[in-house]
Enzyme design. Sequence first.
Site, PDB file in Angstrom:
ATOM      1  N   CYS A  14       0.841  -1.203   0.000  1.00 55.97           N
ATOM      2  CA  CYS A  14       0.000   0.000   0.000  1.00 55.97           C
ATOM      3  C   CYS A  14       0.875   1.252   0.000  1.00 55.97           C
ATOM      4  O   CYS A  14       2.074   1.195   0.207  1.00 55.97           O
ATOM      5  CB  CYS A  14      -0.863  -0.019   1.253  1.00 55.97           C
ATOM      6  SG  CYS A  14      -1.770  -1.548   1.418  1.00 55.97           S
ATOM      7  N   ARG A  33       1.648   1.686  -5.945  1.00 57.58           N
ATOM      8  CA  ARG A  33       1.809   0.711  -4.856  1.00 57.58           C
ATOM      9  C   ARG A  33       0.502   0.019  -4.520  1.00 57.58           C
ATOM     10  O   ARG A  33       0.460  -0.901  -3.709  1.00 57.58           O
ATOM     11  CB  ARG A  33       2.358   1.400  -3.603  1.00 57.58           C
ATOM     12  CG  ARG A  33       3.716   2.021  -3.776  1.00 57.58           C
ATOM     13  CD  ARG A  33       4.194   2.634  -2.475  1.00 57.58           C
ATOM     14  NE  ARG A  33       4.339   1.599  -1.467  1.00 57.58           N
ATOM     15  CZ  ARG A  33       5.435   0.849  -1.335  1.00 57.58           C
ATOM     16  NH1 ARG A  33       6.450   1.058  -2.147  1.00 57.58           N
ATOM     17  NH2 ARG A  33       5.520  -0.077  -0.430  1.00 57.58           N
ATOM     18  N   TRP A  60      -3.622  -1.816  -1.458  1.00 59.86           N
ATOM     19  CA  TRP A  60      -3.578  -3.035  -2.278  1.00 59.86           C
ATOM     20  C   TRP A  60      -4.075  -4.127  -1.353  1.00 59.86           C
ATOM     21  O   TRP A  60      -3.411  -4.482  -0.376  1.00 59.86           O
ATOM     22  CB  TRP A  60      -2.152  -3.320  -2.738  1.00 59.86           C
ATOM     23  CG  TRP A  60      -2.040  -4.455  -3.703  1.00 59.86           C
ATOM     24  CD1 TRP A  60      -2.266  -4.423  -5.047  1.00 59.86           C
ATOM     25  CD2 TRP A  60      -1.702  -5.817  -3.410  1.00 59.86           C
ATOM     26  NE1 TRP A  60      -2.067  -5.658  -5.602  1.00 59.86           N
ATOM     27  CE2 TRP A  60      -1.740  -6.542  -4.623  1.00 59.86           C
ATOM     28  CE3 TRP A  60      -1.380  -6.487  -2.245  1.00 59.86           C
ATOM     29  CZ2 TRP A  60      -1.451  -7.897  -4.699  1.00 59.86           C
ATOM     30  CZ3 TRP A  60      -1.082  -7.844  -2.319  1.00 59.86           C
ATOM     31  CH2 TRP A  60      -1.132  -8.538  -3.533  1.00 59.86           C
ATOM     32  N   ASN A 114       0.827  -0.554   6.029  1.00 59.17           N
ATOM     33  CA  ASN A 114       1.267  -1.316   4.869  1.00 59.17           C
ATOM     34  C   ASN A 114       1.923  -2.563   5.428  1.00 59.17           C
ATOM     35  O   ASN A 114       2.754  -2.477   6.329  1.00 59.17           O
ATOM     36  CB  ASN A 114       2.277  -0.508   4.038  1.00 59.17           C
ATOM     37  CG  ASN A 114       2.785  -1.322   2.846  1.00 59.17           C
ATOM     38  OD1 ASN A 114       2.159  -2.287   2.444  1.00 59.17           O
ATOM     39  ND2 ASN A 114       3.928  -0.924   2.326  1.00 59.17           N
ATOM     40  N   GLY A 115       1.511  -3.739   4.928  1.00 60.23           N
ATOM     41  CA  GLY A 115       2.126  -4.983   5.405  1.00 60.23           C
ATOM     42  C   GLY A 115       1.062  -5.989   5.796  1.00 60.23           C
ATOM     43  O   GLY A 115      -0.107  -5.834   5.451  1.00 60.23           O
ATOM     44  N   GLU A 128      10.165 -13.221 -20.148  1.00 56.53           N
ATOM     45  CA  GLU A 128       9.953 -11.805 -19.820  1.00 56.53           C
ATOM     46  C   GLU A 128       8.952 -11.191 -20.802  1.00 56.53           C
ATOM     47  O   GLU A 128       8.041 -10.463 -20.413  1.00 56.53           O
ATOM     48  CB  GLU A 128      11.273 -11.036 -19.851  1.00 56.53           C
ATOM     49  CG  GLU A 128      11.148  -9.530 -19.749  1.00 56.53           C
ATOM     50  CD  GLU A 128      10.408  -9.036 -18.509  1.00 56.53           C
ATOM     51  OE1 GLU A 128      10.244  -9.813 -17.546  1.00 56.53           O
ATOM     52  OE2 GLU A 128       9.945  -7.874 -18.516  1.00 56.53           O
ATOM     53  N   LYS A 173       5.291  -9.484 -19.617  1.00 60.24           N
ATOM     54  CA  LYS A 173       4.854  -8.117 -19.957  1.00 60.24           C
ATOM     55  C   LYS A 173       3.460  -8.128 -20.565  1.00 60.24           C
ATOM     56  O   LYS A 173       2.578  -7.367 -20.182  1.00 60.24           O
ATOM     57  CB  LYS A 173       5.841  -7.490 -20.959  1.00 60.24           C
ATOM     58  CG  LYS A 173       7.106  -6.981 -20.339  1.00 60.24           C
ATOM     59  CD  LYS A 173       6.860  -5.717 -19.582  1.00 60.24           C
ATOM     60  CE  LYS A 173       7.483  -5.569 -18.209  1.00 60.24           C
ATOM     61  NZ  LYS A 173       7.795  -6.636 -17.376  1.00 60.24           N
ATOM     62  N   GLU A 217       0.799  -9.283 -17.863  1.00 64.52           N
ATOM     63  CA  GLU A 217       0.526  -8.463 -16.664  1.00 64.52           C
ATOM     64  C   GLU A 217      -0.169  -7.147 -17.013  1.00 64.52           C
ATOM     65  O   GLU A 217      -0.852  -6.586 -16.151  1.00 64.52           O
ATOM     66  CB  GLU A 217       1.796  -8.193 -15.877  1.00 64.52           C
ATOM     67  CG  GLU A 217       2.841  -7.361 -16.573  1.00 64.52           C
ATOM     68  CD  GLU A 217       4.033  -7.095 -15.655  1.00 64.52           C
ATOM     69  OE1 GLU A 217       3.847  -6.967 -14.445  1.00 64.52           O
ATOM     70  OE2 GLU A 217       5.149  -7.006 -16.173  1.00 64.52           O
ATOM     71  N   HIS A 225       6.804 -30.846 -27.818  1.00 65.92           N
ATOM     72  CA  HIS A 225       6.690 -31.947 -26.842  1.00 65.92           C
ATOM     73  C   HIS A 225       5.440 -31.811 -25.991  1.00 65.92           C
ATOM     74  O   HIS A 225       5.396 -32.288 -24.871  1.00 65.92           O
ATOM     75  CB  HIS A 225       7.952 -31.984 -25.968  1.00 65.92           C
ATOM     76  CG  HIS A 225       9.187 -32.298 -26.751  1.00 65.92           C
ATOM     77  ND1 HIS A 225       9.469 -33.563 -27.237  1.00 65.92           N
ATOM     78  CD2 HIS A 225      10.176 -31.492 -27.214  1.00 65.92           C
ATOM     79  CE1 HIS A 225      10.604 -33.527 -27.915  1.00 65.92           C
ATOM     80  NE2 HIS A 225      11.059 -32.288 -27.924  1.00 65.92           N
ATOM     81  N   LYS A 272       3.396  -2.243  -7.656  1.00 66.31           N
ATOM     82  CA  LYS A 272       4.757  -2.091  -8.156  1.00 66.31           C
ATOM     83  C   LYS A 272       5.783  -2.785  -7.278  1.00 66.31           C
ATOM     84  O   LYS A 272       6.716  -3.408  -7.755  1.00 66.31           O
ATOM     85  CB  LYS A 272       5.102  -0.602  -8.248  1.00 66.31           C
ATOM     86  CG  LYS A 272       6.501  -0.317  -8.751  1.00 66.31           C
ATOM     87  CD  LYS A 272       6.688  -0.764 -10.188  1.00 66.31           C
ATOM     88  CE  LYS A 272       8.058  -0.457 -10.693  1.00 66.31           C
ATOM     89  NZ  LYS A 272       8.280  -1.066 -12.036  1.00 66.31           N
TER      90      LYS A 272
HETATM   91  C1  AGP Z   1       7.634  -6.364 -13.335  1.00 63.78           C
HETATM   92  O1  AGP Z   1       7.067  -6.134 -14.643  1.00 63.78           O
HETATM   93  C2  AGP Z   1       6.703  -7.052 -12.487  1.00 63.78           C
HETATM   94  N1  AGP Z   1       5.598  -6.174 -12.251  1.00 63.78           N
HETATM   95  C3  AGP Z   1       7.205  -7.719 -11.230  1.00 63.78           C
HETATM   96  O2  AGP Z   1       7.387  -9.037 -11.642  1.00 63.78           O
HETATM   97  C4  AGP Z   1       8.527  -7.245 -10.565  1.00 63.78           C
HETATM   98  O3  AGP Z   1       9.594  -7.417 -11.443  1.00 63.78           O
HETATM   99  C5  AGP Z   1       8.761  -8.110  -9.316  1.00 63.78           C
HETATM  100  O4  AGP Z   1       7.695  -7.884  -8.421  1.00 63.78           O
HETATM  101  C6  AGP Z   1      10.101  -7.826  -8.626  1.00 63.78           C
HETATM  102  O5  AGP Z   1      10.116  -6.529  -8.148  1.00 63.78           O
HETATM  103  P1  AGP Z   1      11.545  -5.881  -7.755  1.00 63.78           P
HETATM  104  O6  AGP Z   1      12.347  -5.822  -9.006  1.00 63.78           O
HETATM  105  O7  AGP Z   1      11.205  -4.521  -7.210  1.00 63.78           O
HETATM  106  O8  AGP Z   1      12.177  -6.776  -6.722  1.00 63.78           O
END
Ligand code: AGP
Length: 598
Positions: free
Chosen positions: A2, A27, A74, A100-101, A474, A478, A481, A497, A593
């Site tokens: 959060c 966040r 969040w 937050n937590g 990767e 992208k 997500e 396979h 994030k």
């Molecule tokens: C990135 O596109 C993602 N949203 C997510 O996987 C991110 O890379 C992951 O949470 C790790 O975060 P960090 O790099 O701040 O440790």
Amino acid sequence: MCGIVGYTGINQALPILMDGLEKLEYRGYDSAGVYMNDGVEEDLVREVGRVKDLEAVVDKMEIKGTAGIAHTRWATHGKPTVNNAHPHKSNDGRYYLVHNGVIENFKELREEYLSDIEMHSDTDTEVAVQLIGKFAQEGFSTFDALRLMLSKLDENSAYGFLLVDSKEPDMMYVAKSKSPLLIGLSEDGNVVASDATAVLNVTNTFLELHDGDIAVVEKDKVTLFDKDGKQFEREPFILDIDPSQAEKGTYPFYMLKEIDEQAIVTRNLIEHYFIDGMPQIDQPIVDAIKYADRLYIVAAGTSYHAGLQGRRMFEELVGIPTEVHISSEFAYDMPLLSKKPFFIFLSQSGETADSREVLERVNKLGYKSLTIANVMNSTLTREATFSLPLLAGPEVSVASTKAFTSQIVVEMILASAIAGGQTELQDQLSKLAVDMQVVIDAKDKLKEIADKYLLNAKNAFYIGRGADADLTVEAALKLKEISYVQAEGFAAGELKHGTISLIEDGTPVFAIITNKSTAGLTRSNLMETEARGAKAFTIVTSDLAKSGDDIVIPAVENPLLSPLLAVIPTQLLAYYTSLGKGFDVDHPRNLAKSVTVQ
Ligand code: AGP
């Protein structure tokens, strides 16, 4: 994950709080709320949805006051509803708390201490503020009631608490463990925030909070206490970030700005890490890695994918066997370690709980570690033996782009420095920055493909071999997500396979081809999907390109650097697919994030 912001000073608090919430939305953005108290009147306003939804309500209320706290959520416990939104208050209306937590034992605490108290939400946070209210009613001061509540929390709990006692509304009580919180100091007042970039318009002078710290923040002073309640002093630090860097400017979304910035970031890294044409890394870091017999790269998400690229660099240039692990797995399923391990943590935020968990264990085992992160003064940089900066500038969009390419560049510089430095690397990276700009500027073709073939796709595939295979995961992340298209990154040779059974008429399949020795094989694998109805595309370097190829990118002299170019079209495909579907590219559903819970 959060977002928390609080202010007490001589200026009106509300504009500072709302501006801070806007900057903290990455966040978490399920719901948001604000508590203000000008000593005469008090207002608690909470709304489901985005910060702008809260703003729409707050703007009509003419709320005054020079102190307040605010939060954007969040959801971890309890759905996004007004009742579950922060700030939460004690039933006697005296205390207001944002958090937050995760409090691991909140249910037990509720049963043990609050069975006679009416609860108004499903959250762990409300349990914390009701406990403070209860202890205060039993005669404890606010400070002692806060400390007593903290003492009841399970040791695995993570918290960033910001508390206001309505009897002394100009004062804020702060407590932190495992969830980031900073205190900002200024002439006109003091701020508390989950992330410094949220309050850079107020100050760039900050006090770090470490796990177990408690602070009492007044408009003209801050008092720090350790977990035993003993007062102590800490030197503030200056955060050297230009506030405008954290702004979107003329871009529609931060993600496009951050994709565009990748060439500049690469140039910044060259500037920072090269002296007289050679990569410069502090000697203790070089010595510690050279001493190791095995490297363990540990990270989550996109940072983990950057580790997959780094593995090749360390093995090829340094000659040390290297493993790459997902943090959340490594913490609880640690492999048999070598005799002389060295750990490298990759992280944009430096606060990822899964990675912090591993670092805590590595520290307990007495091994050395290096964190490569974008946010310095973060937990992972502070608690590792060594740290190196990504220098990517604030990365606000939830989808990580410039931090990813920056991580790969720094891994390459590090590997080269340990191997004794390659004089040609600086030129290769300089040329790469130019080529990155070329690929970034060729956006139209990617938008065209996204609009025509991805907007309505049920699923999609990226395939490749070697470093390209590592890049496909990767590329797929992208797309998933931010556009919610189910996508998989797959070793091209493995598709047949089993998973090739998912290929149907029109299924988009993108082959990433940058390696001469496997280019022909990957093309064959792509044709196998095309023969089953797939809509096949190639992302290929110009030295391997054939007529009819779809996305041709400049050839790269050093194959270890190819992913830095090949990833850009995949970032843009994801961006334009999300944009074309009308989504908020920077704030994809269910995500945040910085993932500061395990
Ligand atoms: C990135 O596109 C993602 N949203 C997510 O996987 C991110 O890379 C992951 O949470 C790790 O975060 P960090 O790099 O701040 O440790």
